[in-house]
Scaffold this motif. Structure first.
Motif, PDB file in Angstrom:
ATOM      1  N   ILE A  38      35.022  38.174  33.769  1.00 22.23           N
ATOM      2  CA  ILE A  38      35.918  39.018  34.567  1.00 22.23           C
ATOM      3  C   ILE A  38      35.677  40.492  34.272  1.00 22.23           C
ATOM      4  O   ILE A  38      35.610  41.317  35.190  1.00 22.23           O
ATOM      5  CB  ILE A  38      37.384  38.602  34.345  1.00 22.23           C
ATOM      6  CG1 ILE A  38      37.624  37.232  35.003  1.00 22.23           C
ATOM      7  CG2 ILE A  38      38.344  39.641  34.896  1.00 22.23           C
ATOM      8  CD1 ILE A  38      38.956  36.613  34.711  1.00 22.23           C
ATOM      9  N   GLN A  39      35.518  40.855  33.020  1.00 26.22           N
ATOM     10  CA  GLN A  39      35.290  42.256  32.687  1.00 26.22           C
ATOM     11  C   GLN A  39      33.918  42.747  33.137  1.00 26.22           C
ATOM     12  O   GLN A  39      33.756  43.917  33.470  1.00 26.22           O
ATOM     13  CB  GLN A  39      35.477  42.480  31.193  1.00 26.22           C
ATOM     14  CG  GLN A  39      36.927  42.334  30.777  1.00 26.22           C
ATOM     15  CD  GLN A  39      37.126  42.453  29.279  1.00 26.22           C
ATOM     16  OE1 GLN A  39      36.217  42.787  28.545  1.00 26.22           O
ATOM     17  NE2 GLN A  39      38.340  42.165  28.832  1.00 26.22           N
ATOM     18  N   ALA A  40      32.933  41.857  33.179  1.00 25.66           N
ATOM     19  CA  ALA A  40      31.585  42.258  33.586  1.00 25.66           C
ATOM     20  C   ALA A  40      31.405  42.292  35.094  1.00 25.66           C
ATOM     21  O   ALA A  40      30.577  43.041  35.607  1.00 25.66           O
ATOM     22  CB  ALA A  40      30.560  41.312  32.979  1.00 25.66           C
ATOM     23  N   SER A  41      32.186  41.496  35.835  1.00 25.51           N
ATOM     24  CA  SER A  41      31.917  41.371  37.269  1.00 25.51           C
ATOM     25  C   SER A  41      33.003  41.959  38.165  1.00 25.51           C
ATOM     26  O   SER A  41      32.814  42.011  39.377  1.00 25.51           O
ATOM     27  CB  SER A  41      31.720  39.893  37.627  1.00 25.51           C
ATOM     28  OG  SER A  41      32.927  39.185  37.415  1.00 25.51           O
ATOM     29  N   LYS A  42      34.110  42.388  37.623  1.00 25.75           N
ATOM     30  CA  LYS A  42      35.210  42.901  38.439  1.00 25.75           C
ATOM     31  C   LYS A  42      35.476  44.362  38.121  1.00 25.75           C
ATOM     32  O   LYS A  42      35.537  44.750  36.963  1.00 25.75           O
ATOM     33  CB  LYS A  42      36.502  42.098  38.188  1.00 25.75           C
ATOM     34  CG  LYS A  42      36.385  40.647  38.557  1.00 25.75           C
ATOM     35  CD  LYS A  42      36.209  40.512  40.029  1.00 25.75           C
ATOM     36  CE  LYS A  42      35.988  39.090  40.430  1.00 25.75           C
ATOM     37  NZ  LYS A  42      35.583  38.948  41.804  1.00 25.75           N
ATOM     38  N   GLN A  83      32.268  30.217  36.861  1.00 23.29           N
ATOM     39  CA  GLN A  83      32.593  31.446  37.591  1.00 23.29           C
ATOM     40  C   GLN A  83      33.719  31.217  38.593  1.00 23.29           C
ATOM     41  O   GLN A  83      34.611  32.059  38.727  1.00 23.29           O
ATOM     42  CB  GLN A  83      31.349  31.985  38.292  1.00 23.29           C
ATOM     43  CG  GLN A  83      30.314  32.529  37.337  1.00 23.29           C
ATOM     44  CD  GLN A  83      29.028  32.944  38.026  1.00 23.29           C
ATOM     45  OE1 GLN A  83      28.786  32.626  39.193  1.00 23.29           O
ATOM     46  NE2 GLN A  83      28.176  33.656  37.298  1.00 23.29           N
ATOM     47  N   ALA A  84      33.692  30.085  39.283  1.00 21.50           N
ATOM     48  CA  ALA A  84      34.756  29.774  40.242  1.00 21.50           C
ATOM     49  C   ALA A  84      36.100  29.630  39.535  1.00 21.50           C
ATOM     50  O   ALA A  84      37.141  30.056  40.064  1.00 21.50           O
ATOM     51  CB  ALA A  84      34.423  28.501  41.003  1.00 21.50           C
ATOM     52  N   LEU A  89      38.362  30.945  27.036  1.00 17.90           N
ATOM     53  CA  LEU A  89      38.966  32.265  27.202  1.00 17.90           C
ATOM     54  C   LEU A  89      37.951  33.365  26.926  1.00 17.90           C
ATOM     55  O   LEU A  89      37.939  34.392  27.616  1.00 17.90           O
ATOM     56  CB  LEU A  89      40.182  32.409  26.290  1.00 17.90           C
ATOM     57  CG  LEU A  89      41.168  33.502  26.627  1.00 17.90           C
ATOM     58  CD1 LEU A  89      41.631  33.409  28.079  1.00 17.90           C
ATOM     59  CD2 LEU A  89      42.358  33.453  25.704  1.00 17.90           C
ATOM     60  N   VAL A  90      37.065  33.157  25.984  1.00 16.02           N
ATOM     61  CA  VAL A  90      36.021  34.142  25.670  1.00 16.02           C
ATOM     62  C   VAL A  90      35.092  34.311  26.877  1.00 16.02           C
ATOM     63  O   VAL A  90      34.788  35.437  27.285  1.00 16.02           O
ATOM     64  CB  VAL A  90      35.228  33.717  24.412  1.00 16.02           C
ATOM     65  CG1 VAL A  90      34.026  34.605  24.191  1.00 16.02           C
ATOM     66  CG2 VAL A  90      36.131  33.722  23.195  1.00 16.02           C
ATOM     67  N   ASP A  91      34.640  33.193  27.458  1.00 20.19           N
ATOM     68  CA  ASP A  91      33.762  33.259  28.634  1.00 20.19           C
ATOM     69  C   ASP A  91      34.477  33.872  29.831  1.00 20.19           C
ATOM     70  O   ASP A  91      33.882  34.631  30.597  1.00 20.19           O
ATOM     71  CB  ASP A  91      33.247  31.867  28.995  1.00 20.19           C
ATOM     72  CG  ASP A  91      32.257  31.323  27.976  1.00 20.19           C
ATOM     73  OD1 ASP A  91      31.711  32.129  27.194  1.00 20.19           O
ATOM     74  OD2 ASP A  91      32.032  30.094  27.972  1.00 20.19           O
ATOM     75  N   ALA A  92      35.747  33.536  30.019  1.00 19.27           N
ATOM     76  CA  ALA A  92      36.513  34.097  31.138  1.00 19.27           C
ATOM     77  C   ALA A  92      36.658  35.609  30.991  1.00 19.27           C
ATOM     78  O   ALA A  92      36.459  36.351  31.963  1.00 19.27           O
ATOM     79  CB  ALA A  92      37.884  33.433  31.224  1.00 19.27           C
TER      80      ALA A  92
END
Length: 191
Positions: free
Chosen positions: A26-30, A114-115, A19-22
């Motif tokens: 998501i916050q960095a790339s979207k 990432q996927a 969950l930390v990585d997700a």
């Protein structure tokens, strides 16, 4: 609430991403990640479902560990089992070092994570319901709708489970179903 076990190659893993990585990805790339932020209570379930979606496909190569729960990590194409891969039940320090030093394994791990994030976000955006996929499984080959605007859809075989972003990341590992006929006497395991 699902409990994420994100040990890459682990025998008890149920997700490719923590969950930390997700959250970080998501916050960095979207630009728009409102569905992710608002669905705080469903984020873990989305990661588990995204992992299942990825694992529902056929991928090239063999799974790395004999007892790994998920489909990744995988061996590069045309590589038969490396020495010691069946003797280890779970990833150890040597495997972690390999995934950091080997270019193929390092990129695979990053792309799979990432996927999984992309698929989890897509699942939350769609509300878990895929109307076009349901139409495919009901046998509908084409349909059109019109009210104010007209739109029509044509379907092939019902096999598209992953969102386009996840497919783009996983394109390097796409495989086809393996057919095994008869017994050749070899001890090669087919997944």
């Amino acid at each position: 609430m699902a409990i994420l076990i994100a040990t890459y190659g682990g025998s008890g893993a149920n997700s490719y991403v923590s969950l930390v990585d997700a959250n970080s990805y998501i916050q960095a790339s979207k630009i728009y990640f409102d569905e992710w932020a608002l669905a705080e209570d469903k984020q873990e379930q989305a990661c588990v479902q995204a992992t299942r979606d990825i694992d529902s496909r056929n991928w090239i190569g063999y799974r790395w560990f004999y007892y790994q729960m998920l489909e990744f990590p995988r061996l590069p194409p045309d590589v038969i089992y490396p020495y010691g891969s069946f003797s280890r039940a779970d990833p150890d320090d040597s495997f972690v070092n390999l995934t950091e030093s080997d270019e193929f394994q390092r990129k695979m791990k990053i792309r799979v994570k990432q996927a999984t994030c992309e698929q989890a976000l897509w699942r939350l955006r769609s509300g878990g319901y895929l109307s076009h996929r349901e139409a495919q499984f009901q046998g509908i080959r084409s349909q059109s709708r019109s009210l104010r605007f007209s739109e029509s859809f044509g379907y092939g075989d019902p096999d598209q489970v992953l969102c386009s972003e996840a497919w783009d990341l996983m394109r390097y590992y796409r495989g086809s179903p393996r057919l095994v006929r008869g017994d050749s006497g070899s001890s090669t395991r087919v997944y």
